[in-house]
Design an enzyme around this catalytic site. Sequence first.
Site, PDB file in Angstrom:
ATOM      1  N   ASN A 258       0.810  -1.218   0.000  1.00 19.82           N
ATOM      2  CA  ASN A 258       0.000   0.000   0.000  1.00 19.82           C
ATOM      3  C   ASN A 258       0.845   1.272   0.000  1.00 19.82           C
ATOM      4  O   ASN A 258       0.312   2.369   0.017  1.00 19.82           O
ATOM      5  CB  ASN A 258      -0.932   0.004   1.221  1.00 19.82           C
ATOM      6  CG  ASN A 258      -0.167  -0.115   2.523  1.00 19.82           C
ATOM      7  OD1 ASN A 258       1.051  -0.322   2.525  1.00 19.82           O
ATOM      8  ND2 ASN A 258      -0.845   0.030   3.632  1.00 19.82           N
ATOM      9  N   LYS A 259       2.166   1.167  -0.001  1.00 19.02           N
ATOM     10  CA  LYS A 259       3.015   2.353   0.113  1.00 19.02           C
ATOM     11  C   LYS A 259       3.223   3.014  -1.252  1.00 19.02           C
ATOM     12  O   LYS A 259       2.728   2.530  -2.261  1.00 19.02           O
ATOM     13  CB  LYS A 259       4.351   1.975   0.772  1.00 19.02           C
ATOM     14  CG  LYS A 259       4.192   1.428   2.191  1.00 19.02           C
ATOM     15  CD  LYS A 259       3.810   2.508   3.207  1.00 19.02           C
ATOM     16  CE  LYS A 259       3.111   1.977   4.446  1.00 19.02           C
ATOM     17  NZ  LYS A 259       3.903   1.170   5.340  1.00 19.02           N
ATOM     18  N   ILE A 260       3.988   4.092  -1.274  1.00 14.62           N
ATOM     19  CA  ILE A 260       4.073   4.886  -2.507  1.00 14.62           C
ATOM     20  C   ILE A 260       4.729   4.104  -3.647  1.00 14.62           C
ATOM     21  O   ILE A 260       4.350   4.246  -4.806  1.00 14.62           O
ATOM     22  CB  ILE A 260       4.748   6.242  -2.251  1.00 14.62           C
ATOM     23  CG1 ILE A 260       4.600   7.156  -3.459  1.00 14.62           C
ATOM     24  CG2 ILE A 260       6.207   6.089  -1.872  1.00 14.62           C
ATOM     25  CD1 ILE A 260       4.208   8.555  -3.123  1.00 14.62           C
TER      26      ILE A 260
END
Length: 380
Positions: free
Chosen positions: A191-193
């Site tokens: 879910n991170k960048i």
Amino acid sequence: MNNDKIWLSSPHMGGNEQTYVQQAFDTNWVAPLGPNVTGLEQDLENYLNEEVFVGALSSGTAAIHLGLILLGVKAGDEVICQSMTFSASANPILYQGAVPVFIDSEPDTWNMCPDALEEAIKDRISKGKKPKAIIPVHLYGVPYKIDEIREVADRYGIPILEDSAEALGSAYKGRKCGTFGDISVLSFNGNKIITTSGGGAIVTKTRELKDRAVFFSTQSRDQAPHYQHSEIGYNYRMSNICAGIGRGQMEVLDKHVQARRGMHDFYLAAFEQVQGVNVFEVPNEDYYPNFWLTSIVVNPSETKGGKTREDFRLYLETLNIESRPLWKPMHLQPIFASYPYYGGKVSEKLFDDGLCLPSGSNMTQNDKDRMLEAIKVFFG
Ligand SMILES: *Cc1c(COP(=O)(O)O)cnc(C)c1O
């Protein structure tokens, strides 16, 4: 309009990830080492653009754990940690048998309050224990008060373990987040960048420390033809397959940052006319957030009909749109409630009224139209 689920933040592939993964298969580097691992570390060192050394690991949580070990945190030691954060900032303190001391947020960046930090340090010292490390977090990609926290940390000679899990691509006064700690931590969770499907990295200021982190992450094997161990080892190294995904993602990191910042602009415009809702913004131009997630604060005493953030969240849910309350502060969590806490009610209030909105770099025009419609209909 389609009605597919709109996620808070979902993986967004750039295109070349599979090329790097294919290379790993072609050369049979299907292991927790190989050219993609070294390549990703190099890419990150170049990107961070400072004299830093990067070790690719299996997760951001593993990086925080090894960071604490490198800083000499042992059973019974105290470690200061931002209260409003994801539990992974704090859990590794318990892995070490150490004691977390939680600090409230300040209202400008929602991160660790420098005043409460100093109050805590003074009080812990007066009780006979100087904290061993400070873990501030760049929540949602917004840099914490870098200068103020550093000043307090230096005044008492306590190292900073910078949790930059949400802030790859963010900067403060032109310097990249992930370079402000004595040791820093990145995450590449799904879910991170950017994502490696699951993964993280530790960032150090010397090659020796990086090598030491890699040593711990590969079972602490001494130099010997047989397996010999003088220290506790961990299986925390990143695999060459995951690193291949990461190399592809590094090619599109800046594009992702632009897209997430674009989502923030989108929400600023969308809520401009809405009474009682504030889109979170940074205090001044020194702060350059990646806006990993854009968040709002809903003030029910000002919204039409007294609508709350929870009303809005439930409404979005009926439209198949994911949103989520801000991180529940650690000092309110059952597992951490018995540990010391310093500060007031800033993070508690944010938890009551704050909501993270879908912010992915892969949001389509259709997604945005659905969000706009939802905001218009719900807030009238
Ligand atoms: C995601 C995250 C972590 C943990 O990273 P993982 O790679 O998921 O283990 C730590 N701290 C914060 C603030 C995070 O958001």
